[in-house]
Design an enzyme around this catalytic site. Sequence first.
Site, short mmCIF file in Angstrom:
data_model
loop_
_atom_site.label_atom_id
_atom_site.label_comp_id
_atom_site.label_asym_id
_atom_site.label_seq_id
_atom_site.Cartn_x
_atom_site.Cartn_y
_atom_site.Cartn_z
N LYS A 189 26.76 -7.86 -36.38
CA LYS A 189 27.34 -6.53 -36.57
C LYS A 189 28.82 -6.51 -36.20
CE LYS A 189 23.31 -4.85 -37.69
NZ LYS A 189 22.99 -4.56 -39.10
N ASN A 190 29.52 -5.46 -36.58
CA ASN A 190 30.94 -5.34 -36.23
C ASN A 190 31.14 -5.42 -34.73
OD1 ASN A 190 30.66 -4.47 -38.97
ND2 ASN A 190 32.67 -3.51 -38.85
#
Length: 366
Positions: A189-190
């Site tokens: 994920k970011n």
Amino acid sequence: MADRIAINDLSRHASSTETAVRASVERVLASGWYVLGRDGEAFEREFAEYCGTDHCVGVANGTDAIELGLRALGVGAGSRVATVANAGSYTTTALAALGAHPVFVDVDPDTKLMDPDRLGRVVEEGNLDAVVVTHLFGLLHDMEEILRVASRGGVAVFEDCAQAHGARRDGRRAGSFGAAASFSFYPTKNLGALGDGGAVVTGIPEVAERVRRLRQYGWESKYRISVRGGRNSRLDELQAAVLRAKLPLLDGWNARRREIAARYSREIVHPKVRCPEVHGEEFVAHLYVVVSDDREALRAHLAEASVLTDVHYPVPDHRQPCLAELGPWPGLPVTDELAASILTLPCYPELSDEEVARVIFHINTW
């Protein structure tokens, strides 16, 4: 043959954050407290402030965050929840655990997000208990429009922000619009941990307190269970400490992702490839997804050039075998069309300019 360009490269990410992450892990190891301690509490405060919400409750993973967040809003057995079918089945999995029924809404062909007009029709039909809006691929939905449509039926809106950490529209970040929102901190994920992790954010204190109880067996105090549906779903101290170390870097990573995505959108020029438009801060480019009616040929061409790709997601929820007995499902023509034509290109902060240029070159010369 040129070096392979991976769809993501966590080893590069680990190298870029090693010093800060190592210090965080060593701090937790020295503390002797590994679950629901100071780093967990600090991360909850810091992430709530980052999102612009009053409360954050860390949980074990993003799917638990959806389930426990919805349960805290009163969704349960027999509830009907509007959602999309093109987002990897995570919300549908959470709804199944709750005994709730998904009401699938088709998506916009350009944004690939829930179509507000189609949502409006579902709301007007009545008998709807909640709406889950997924900010897919890192694009923050027009939440004012979604909230306006949902308000016509008095329906609570829950945001799935697993791919949209830090996305911002009109000064507000993803997760701050709905009654509550879920995040995943899966490593890709970011904002990613070193394993699974998730969180529920909300501006409603009662919802936050209910999630806190649900994540730990339903306890109101040790060994005293006041809430049904609880489980063991806690964000451990190691993951919380790692996330604290990475959070100050998130906006910079998002800016780099957005830069890569904008370059793809401007420089990929091929009649058989349709790119997303160039976005501003509402897009954090978790995934960069193009559309091609000849996807498999394009994918094979890129693989031959050592450019890896993926499909997010090839099987829409309403086509999943495990849901067949709940059908028949209404037609979702845009969702079905996209599932057959979308392709994800490499897009992550550590991707070099030269690698981006190679991806563009190989697509344009296809």
